[in-house]
Design a protein around this motif. Structure first.
Motif, PDB file in Angstrom:
ATOM      1  N   ILE A 128      60.804  15.337  33.020  1.00  0.00           N
ATOM      2  CA  ILE A 128      60.386  16.743  32.995  1.00  0.00           C
ATOM      3  C   ILE A 128      61.601  17.657  33.091  1.00  0.00           C
ATOM      4  CG2 ILE A 128      59.008  18.490  34.192  1.00  0.00           C
ATOM      5  CD1 ILE A 128      57.402  16.041  35.352  1.00  0.00           C
ATOM      6  N   THR A 129      61.584  18.712  32.279  1.00  0.00           N
ATOM      7  CA  THR A 129      62.604  19.750  32.365  1.00  0.00           C
ATOM      8  C   THR A 129      61.889  21.074  32.597  1.00  0.00           C
ATOM      9  OG1 THR A 129      64.047  18.567  30.833  1.00  0.00           O
ATOM     10  CG2 THR A 129      64.521  20.896  31.187  1.00  0.00           C
ATOM     11  N   VAL A 130      62.351  21.817  33.598  1.00  0.00           N
ATOM     12  CA  VAL A 130      61.808  23.149  33.853  1.00  0.00           C
ATOM     13  C   VAL A 130      62.521  24.096  32.887  1.00  0.00           C
ATOM     14  CG1 VAL A 130      61.462  24.986  35.548  1.00  0.00           C
ATOM     15  CG2 VAL A 130      61.408  22.594  36.271  1.00  0.00           C
ATOM     16  N   LEU A 131      61.752  24.737  32.014  1.00  0.00           N
ATOM     17  CA  LEU A 131      62.330  25.606  30.998  1.00  0.00           C
ATOM     18  C   LEU A 131      62.377  27.067  31.413  1.00  0.00           C
ATOM     19  CD1 LEU A 131      60.547  24.107  27.846  1.00  0.00           C
ATOM     20  CD2 LEU A 131      62.823  23.565  28.741  1.00  0.00           C
ATOM     21  N   LYS A 132      61.394  27.486  32.212  1.00  0.00           N
ATOM     22  CA  LYS A 132      61.307  28.904  32.591  1.00  0.00           C
ATOM     23  C   LYS A 132      60.701  29.008  33.979  1.00  0.00           C
ATOM     24  CE  LYS A 132      58.934  33.201  31.439  1.00  0.00           C
ATOM     25  NZ  LYS A 132      57.828  33.777  30.682  1.00  0.00           N
ATOM     26  N   GLY A 133      61.194  29.968  34.760  1.00  0.00           N
ATOM     27  CA  GLY A 133      60.614  30.248  36.072  1.00  0.00           C
ATOM     28  C   GLY A 133      61.017  29.236  37.125  1.00  0.00           C
ATOM     29  N   THR A 134      60.363  29.345  38.268  1.00  0.00           N
ATOM     30  CA  THR A 134      60.567  28.389  39.360  1.00  0.00           C
ATOM     31  C   THR A 134      59.279  27.614  39.538  1.00  0.00           C
ATOM     32  OG1 THR A 134      62.141  29.867  40.457  1.00  0.00           O
ATOM     33  CG2 THR A 134      61.161  28.118  41.799  1.00  0.00           C
TER      34      THR A 134
ATOM     35  N   TYR B 221      57.342  24.514  41.646  1.00  0.00           N
ATOM     36  CA  TYR B 221      57.387  23.938  42.977  1.00  0.00           C
ATOM     37  C   TYR B 221      56.790  22.538  42.933  1.00  0.00           C
ATOM     38  CZ  TYR B 221      58.629  28.533  44.705  1.00  0.00           C
ATOM     39  OH  TYR B 221      59.286  29.714  44.934  1.00  0.00           O
ATOM     40  N   VAL B 222      57.458  21.591  43.623  1.00  0.00           N
ATOM     41  CA  VAL B 222      56.985  20.207  43.616  1.00  0.00           C
ATOM     42  C   VAL B 222      56.972  19.634  45.027  1.00  0.00           C
ATOM     43  CG1 VAL B 222      57.827  19.777  41.277  1.00  0.00           C
ATOM     44  CG2 VAL B 222      59.282  19.215  43.212  1.00  0.00           C
ATOM     45  N   ALA B 223      56.084  18.696  45.228  1.00  0.00           N
ATOM     46  CA  ALA B 223      56.073  17.865  46.436  1.00  0.00           C
ATOM     47  C   ALA B 223      56.052  16.436  45.922  1.00  0.00           C
ATOM     48  CB  ALA B 223      54.842  18.149  47.291  1.00  0.00           C
ATOM     49  N   THR B 224      56.907  15.580  46.468  1.00  0.00           N
ATOM     50  CA  THR B 224      57.029  14.213  45.972  1.00  0.00           C
ATOM     51  C   THR B 224      57.058  13.205  47.111  1.00  0.00           C
ATOM     52  OG1 THR B 224      59.446  14.350  45.981  1.00  0.00           O
ATOM     53  CG2 THR B 224      58.338  14.960  43.939  1.00  0.00           C
ATOM     54  N   GLY B 225      56.743  11.969  46.762  1.00  0.00           N
ATOM     55  CA  GLY B 225      56.822  10.875  47.729  1.00  0.00           C
ATOM     56  C   GLY B 225      55.648  10.851  48.688  1.00  0.00           C
ATOM     57  N   PRO B 226      55.790  10.121  49.799  1.00  0.00           N
ATOM     58  CA  PRO B 226      54.693   9.968  50.765  1.00  0.00           C
ATOM     59  C   PRO B 226      54.172  11.295  51.319  1.00  0.00           C
ATOM     60  CG  PRO B 226      56.435   8.392  51.234  1.00  0.00           C
ATOM     61  CD  PRO B 226      56.960   9.319  50.175  1.00  0.00           C
ATOM     62  N   ASN B 227      55.037  12.313  51.431  1.00  0.00           N
ATOM     63  CA  ASN B 227      54.592  13.614  51.937  1.00  0.00           C
ATOM     64  C   ASN B 227      53.647  14.307  50.959  1.00  0.00           C
ATOM     65  OD1 ASN B 227      56.093  13.299  54.246  1.00  0.00           O
ATOM     66  ND2 ASN B 227      57.863  14.390  53.430  1.00  0.00           N
ATOM     67  N   ALA B 228      53.613  13.857  49.704  1.00  0.00           N
ATOM     68  CA  ALA B 228      52.759  14.475  48.691  1.00  0.00           C
ATOM     69  C   ALA B 228      51.334  13.931  48.724  1.00  0.00           C
ATOM     70  CB  ALA B 228      53.362  14.271  47.308  1.00  0.00           C
TER      71      ALA B 228
ATOM     72  N   ALA C 244      55.129  23.225  51.998  1.00  0.00           N
ATOM     73  CA  ALA C 244      56.170  22.195  52.102  1.00  0.00           C
ATOM     74  C   ALA C 244      56.774  21.823  50.746  1.00  0.00           C
ATOM     75  CB  ALA C 244      55.592  20.948  52.764  1.00  0.00           C
ATOM     76  N   MET C 245      56.448  22.584  49.692  1.00  0.00           N
ATOM     77  CA  MET C 245      56.941  22.248  48.357  1.00  0.00           C
ATOM     78  C   MET C 245      58.389  22.690  48.163  1.00  0.00           C
ATOM     79  SD  MET C 245      53.500  23.212  46.217  1.00  0.00           S
ATOM     80  CE  MET C 245      53.794  22.247  44.748  1.00  0.00           C
ATOM     81  N   THR C 246      59.090  21.975  47.281  1.00  0.00           N
ATOM     82  CA  THR C 246      60.485  22.271  46.965  1.00  0.00           C
ATOM     83  C   THR C 246      60.556  23.128  45.707  1.00  0.00           C
ATOM     84  OG1 THR C 246      61.162  20.144  47.885  1.00  0.00           O
ATOM     85  CG2 THR C 246      62.709  21.212  46.383  1.00  0.00           C
ATOM     86  N   PRO C 247      61.273  24.256  45.738  1.00  0.00           N
ATOM     87  CA  PRO C 247      61.414  25.062  44.522  1.00  0.00           C
ATOM     88  C   PRO C 247      62.366  24.383  43.534  1.00  0.00           C
ATOM     89  CG  PRO C 247      62.611  26.068  46.351  1.00  0.00           C
ATOM     90  CD  PRO C 247      61.905  24.863  46.895  1.00  0.00           C
ATOM     91  N   VAL C 248      61.990  24.397  42.258  1.00  0.00           N
ATOM     92  CA  VAL C 248      62.795  23.792  41.199  1.00  0.00           C
ATOM     93  C   VAL C 248      63.015  24.866  40.138  1.00  0.00           C
ATOM     94  CG1 VAL C 248      62.900  21.902  39.541  1.00  0.00           C
ATOM     95  CG2 VAL C 248      61.692  21.570  41.692  1.00  0.00           C
ATOM     96  N   LYS C 249      64.252  25.275  39.956  1.00  0.00           N
ATOM     97  CA  LYS C 249      64.574  26.382  39.058  1.00  0.00           C
ATOM     98  C   LYS C 249      64.709  25.937  37.600  1.00  0.00           C
ATOM     99  CE  LYS C 249      66.898  28.942  42.653  1.00  0.00           C
ATOM    100  NZ  LYS C 249      66.271  30.210  42.748  1.00  0.00           N
TER     101      LYS C 249
ATOM    102  N   PHE D 264      66.119  19.098  35.819  1.00  0.00           N
ATOM    103  CA  PHE D 264      65.471  17.902  35.286  1.00  0.00           C
ATOM    104  C   PHE D 264      64.824  17.137  36.434  1.00  0.00           C
ATOM    105  CE2 PHE D 264      65.594  13.321  34.559  1.00  0.00           C
ATOM    106  CZ  PHE D 264      64.876  13.219  33.377  1.00  0.00           C
ATOM    107  N   ILE D 265      63.621  16.614  36.196  1.00  0.00           N
ATOM    108  CA  ILE D 265      62.895  15.831  37.201  1.00  0.00           C
ATOM    109  C   ILE D 265      62.457  14.514  36.566  1.00  0.00           C
ATOM    110  CG2 ILE D 265      60.850  15.721  38.686  1.00  0.00           C
ATOM    111  CD1 ILE D 265      60.824  18.825  38.537  1.00  0.00           C
ATOM    112  N   TYR D 266      62.706  13.423  37.261  1.00  0.00           N
ATOM    113  CA  TYR D 266      62.193  12.120  36.842  1.00  0.00           C
ATOM    114  C   TYR D 266      61.055  11.755  37.786  1.00  0.00           C
ATOM    115  CZ  TYR D 266      61.754   7.063  36.437  1.00  0.00           C
ATOM    116  OH  TYR D 266      61.260   5.796  36.285  1.00  0.00           O
ATOM    117  N   GLU D 267      59.858  11.517  37.228  1.00  0.00           N
ATOM    118  CA  GLU D 267      58.716  11.059  38.028  1.00  0.00           C
ATOM    119  C   GLU D 267      58.496   9.582  37.730  1.00  0.00           C
ATOM    120  OE1 GLU D 267      55.240  13.329  37.004  1.00  0.00           O
ATOM    121  OE2 GLU D 267      55.905  15.083  38.123  1.00  0.00           O
ATOM    122  N   PRO D 268      58.740   8.703  38.691  1.00  0.00           N
ATOM    123  CA  PRO D 268      58.525   7.277  38.428  1.00  0.00           C
ATOM    124  C   PRO D 268      57.034   6.952  38.314  1.00  0.00           C
ATOM    125  CG  PRO D 268      59.030   7.610  40.740  1.00  0.00           C
ATOM    126  CD  PRO D 268      59.188   8.948  40.063  1.00  0.00           C
TER     127      PRO D 268
END
Length: 195
Positions: A121-127, A129-136, A143-148, A152-156
């Motif tokens: 995944i590539t964020v093309l515009k805006g911010t 927000y993601v939550a990943t792993g066991p906390n998700a 508790a989400m992380t902003p991604v500008k 690039f995000i890799y989701e396994p």
């Protein structure tokens, strides 16, 4: 029965055999009832998913030219009508690579879930927000992380997550190999689209 993560009945071959050959392999009356019950539930879930997701999904797909090339201008990459996504190439429900672009309106996103295939995944515009792993596993937008934009995000495959656009529109481009399945981590709720 959950619709997301529902698998095609193990005995689907019997159903296909019956339809193609007008024959019934030997099985008990109880097996026949169970087979039809599972098939009807599966068809019901598929129909429900189309009705619920139809207004947010887009059947819009770009087509390559006569030589197989695809050149898409920015205006070609916008969802049609009130849709929020466009399939640029491929089909996430079929074997092979796919590229999808999703426009998330402010305040929309997904609930805790995972996919059975990796996604890039590539964020093309805006911010975004993601939550990943066991906390998700438990939905908590605070508790989400902003991604500008530009990130690039890799989701396994099997990676638990959820995501959303909070205060502004966010556009993401997702690349993966189909078919891809999605399983909700909130039984009875599905992935959800709004918060």
């Amino acid at each position: 029965m959950l619709c997301f993560g529902t698998k095609i009945p193990v005995d689907w071959r019997r159903t296909v055999f019956r339809e193609r050959h007008n024959g019934w392999p030997q099985q008990s009356e109880e097996e026949n009832v169970m087979t039809h019950s599972r098939t009807i539930k599966w068809i019901g879930c598929a129909t429900l998913a189309l009705l619920v997701l139809g207004p947010t999904a887009s059947s819009q797909s770009l087509k390559p030219d006569a030589h197989g090339f695809l050149i898409a201008a920015p205006e070609d990459l916008k969802p049609a009508g009130t849709g929020r996504s466009i399939t640029i190439i491929g089909d996430a429900s079929k074997p092979g690579i796919y590229v999808t672009r999703i426009t998330w309106a402010p305040g929309t996103g997904s609930r805790p879930h995972y996919h059975d295939q990796a996604r890039y995944i590539t964020v093309l515009k805006g911010t975004w927000y993601v939550a990943t792993g066991p906390n998700a596993d438990v939905y908590n937008p605070a508790a989400m992380t902003p991604v500008k934009a530009g990130t690039f995000i890799y989701e396994p495959a099997g990676g638990h997550h959820y995501d959303m656009a909070k205060d502004e529109e966010a556009i993401v481009e997702i690349i993966g190999m189909g078919p891809v399945g999605t399983t909700s981590l909130e039984p009875g709720r599905g992935r959800g689209q709004e918060h």
